[in-house]
Motif scaffolding. Structure first.
Motif, PDB file in Angstrom:
ATOM      1  N   SER A  40      42.740  49.758  41.698  1.00  0.00           N
ATOM      2  CA  SER A  40      42.395  49.949  40.285  1.00  0.00           C
ATOM      3  C   SER A  40      43.020  48.866  39.406  1.00  0.00           C
ATOM      4  CB  SER A  40      42.834  51.332  39.812  1.00  0.00           C
ATOM      5  OG  SER A  40      44.244  51.482  39.927  1.00  0.00           O
ATOM      6  N   GLY A  41      44.289  48.494  39.680  1.00  0.00           N
ATOM      7  CA  GLY A  41      44.937  47.478  38.871  1.00  0.00           C
ATOM      8  C   GLY A  41      44.215  46.146  38.962  1.00  0.00           C
ATOM      9  N   TYR A  42      43.854  45.761  40.182  1.00  0.00           N
ATOM     10  CA  TYR A  42      43.124  44.500  40.353  1.00  0.00           C
ATOM     11  C   TYR A  42      41.763  44.573  39.670  1.00  0.00           C
ATOM     12  CZ  TYR A  42      40.322  40.890  42.582  1.00  0.00           C
ATOM     13  OH  TYR A  42      39.479  39.847  42.814  1.00  0.00           O
ATOM     14  N   THR A  43      41.097  45.726  39.780  1.00  0.00           N
ATOM     15  CA  THR A  43      39.772  45.863  39.180  1.00  0.00           C
ATOM     16  C   THR A  43      39.833  45.707  37.668  1.00  0.00           C
ATOM     17  OG1 THR A  43      39.126  47.368  40.974  1.00  0.00           O
ATOM     18  CG2 THR A  43      37.769  47.375  38.985  1.00  0.00           C
ATOM     19  N   VAL A  44      40.834  46.329  37.048  1.00  0.00           N
ATOM     20  CA  VAL A  44      40.980  46.217  35.592  1.00  0.00           C
ATOM     21  C   VAL A  44      41.223  44.765  35.188  1.00  0.00           C
ATOM     22  CG1 VAL A  44      42.458  46.840  33.639  1.00  0.00           C
ATOM     23  CG2 VAL A  44      41.769  48.588  35.289  1.00  0.00           C
ATOM     24  N   LEU A  45      42.120  44.076  35.893  1.00  0.00           N
ATOM     25  CA  LEU A  45      42.409  42.678  35.571  1.00  0.00           C
ATOM     26  C   LEU A  45      41.196  41.784  35.835  1.00  0.00           C
ATOM     27  CD1 LEU A  45      46.028  42.361  36.999  1.00  0.00           C
ATOM     28  CD2 LEU A  45      45.350  42.551  34.598  1.00  0.00           C
ATOM     29  N   LEU A  46      40.452  42.084  36.906  1.00  0.00           N
ATOM     30  CA  LEU A  46      39.261  41.298  37.203  1.00  0.00           C
ATOM     31  C   LEU A  46      38.231  41.417  36.098  1.00  0.00           C
ATOM     32  CD1 LEU A  46      37.535  39.600  39.171  1.00  0.00           C
ATOM     33  CD2 LEU A  46      36.774  41.758  40.195  1.00  0.00           C
ATOM     34  N   ILE A  47      38.043  42.639  35.609  1.00  0.00           N
ATOM     35  CA  ILE A  47      37.074  42.839  34.528  1.00  0.00           C
ATOM     36  C   ILE A  47      37.556  42.179  33.242  1.00  0.00           C
ATOM     37  CG2 ILE A  47      36.008  44.592  33.057  1.00  0.00           C
ATOM     38  CD1 ILE A  47      36.000  46.453  35.487  1.00  0.00           C
ATOM     39  N   ALA A  48      38.851  42.341  32.923  1.00  0.00           N
ATOM     40  CA  ALA A  48      39.381  41.830  31.653  1.00  0.00           C
ATOM     41  C   ALA A  48      39.433  40.311  31.623  1.00  0.00           C
ATOM     42  CB  ALA A  48      40.768  42.412  31.408  1.00  0.00           C
TER      43      ALA A  48
END
Length: 306
Positions: free
Chosen positions: A33-41
Motif C-alpha cells: 500500500s505504501g508503494y502504491t500511494v507513492l507511485l500514484i502521487a
C-alpha cells in the motif's frame, strides 16, 4: 468397529485452506500500500498532468498533437534523439557484456578475493551523478589526470579534444558504467549463487567445459535478471541530463546545451517559457521507455513462472 473417513488427496498444485490465508493476503496488501500511494502521487499523477500539458496550450485549450508535431519539427530534436539513442546503445551493450563477464569471473574464478572485489565494485555507486561527472572531467583532462599519459598516447592532448561531441556517447557510457555497473555485478553474482550446485556439477560430469556451462546453463538461468537490468538501464539512459549539462558548462558551451532530450526539454521550459512543449518531450521519453520495456518484458519472459 469404528469407521474413519479418509480425506481425498489434493492435487499437487492445490493448497489446503488455512485460517491464516486471509490474514497473509491482507498483510500483502498492507505491505504494497505504501508503494502504491507513492507511485500514484509521484508517478501516475505527474505523468497524467504532463500528458494534459502536452495535449493543451498555455490557455488550457486542447490542441491535440500540436505540441508533439511542433517539437518534432525543431531542428534540435533529431540530433538530441540520435545522441541519446547512440549513447543508450553503447551503454546497454557494454553494461550487459561487462557486468556478466565480471559476475561470472567473480563467481567461478575468484573465490578468495570475492568479498574484496564485491566491495570495490560497489564503491563508485556511492558517488552521486554530479560528483562522478566532476571526477571524470578531471580524469579526462590530460593536463591534470593521473592517466594523462594514456590520453596523450591516444592523441588527446587537451580536455576539449577528449569531449568532442562525437566522443560523448562513449564518454558518457564510461561514466555510467563506472557509477552504475557495480550494483548490477553484485545482483548478477547473487543470481549465479542461486543456481543449484548439483546442476553445475552434473554439467561438469557430463564433460561440459566452462564456456558450455556459461552458454547453456548459467546465462539462460540469468535471463530474467538480465531483462530486469536492461529495462532499468534503458529507462535511466534515456533520461540522460546531468552528464551532458555539466560537460556543456565545463566546455564553455563547446557542447550544445540541447545535446540530450532532457536538456532540450529544459530549454523549452525555462528559456522559451514553453511548458507545453517541454511536457510533450517528456511524454515522448515516457512512451519510448514504456514501449521498449514492454518489448523486453514479453521477449525476455520476465513475469513467466519457471
Amino acid at each position: 468397529m469404528r469407521l474413519t473417513t479418509v480425506p481425498a488427496r489434493r492435487g499437487s498444485g492445490e493448497r489446503a485452506p488455512g485460517p491464516r490465508s486471509g490474514l497473509s493476503g491482507r498483510a500483502g496488501y498492507l505491505f504494497v500500500s505504501g508503494y502504491t500511494v507513492l507511485l500514484i502521487a509521484f508517478g501516475v499523477l505527474p505523468a497524467a498532468y504532463a500528458l494534459w500539458l502536452a495535449l493543451s496550450n498555455s490557455r488550457h485549450q486542447l490542441v491535440g498533437l500540436g505540441n508533439f508535431t511542433r517539437t518534432f519539427a525543431d531542428y534540435r530534436f533529431a540530433s538530441a534523439l540520435g545522441n541519446v539513442l547512440l549513447y543508450v546503445t553503447v551503454w546497454l551493450v557494454s553494461l550487459t557484456v561487462l557486468v556478466l563477464a565480471a559476475a561470472l569471473m567473480l563467481h567461478g574464478r575468484m573465490p578468495r578475493t570475492g568479498k574484496v572485489l564485491r566491495f570495490v565494485y560497489y564503491v563508485p555507486g556511492a558517488l552521486a551523478g554530479a560528483a562522478s561527472v566532476v571526477l571524470w572531467l578531471i580524469m579526462l583532462d590530460p593536463a591534470v589526470s593521473p592517466a594523462g599519459f594514456l590520453l596523450r598516447a591516444m592523441g588527446q592532448d587537451s580536455l576539449p579534444t577528449v569531449i568532442l561531441p562525437e566522443h560523448l556517447p562513449v564518454v558518457f557510457a564510461v561514466i555510467a558504467f563506472w557509477t552504475g555497473a557495480g550494483g548490477w555485478i553484485i545482483v548478477m553474482y547473487g543470481a549465479l549463487n542461486n543456481i543449484p550446485a548439483e546442476l553445475l556439477e552434473a554439467a561438469r560430469m557430463d564433460g561440459a567445459g566452462v564456456l558450455q556451462t556459461v552458454l547453456r546453463i548459467q546465462l539462460p538461468m540469468l535471463r530474467k535478471w538480465i531483462t530486469y537490468m536492461v529495462i532499468l538501464a534503458f529507462a535511466g539512459g534515456t533520461q540522460l541530463f546531468v552528464e551532458p549539462q555539466l560537460v556543456t558548462t565545463a566546455s564553455q558551451r563547446m557542447v550544445a546545451d540541447s545535446w540530450s532530450l532532457n536538456q532540450l526539454s529544459l530549454q523549452y521550459a525555462f528559456q522559451a517559457d514553453d511548458f507545453n512543449g517541454a511536457a510533450a518531450l517528456s511524454v515522448d521519453l515516457l512512451l519510448i521507455g514504456v514501449i521498449a520495456a514492454a518489448a523486453v518484458v514479453f521477449r525476455g519472459g520476465l513475469f513467466e513462472r519457471d
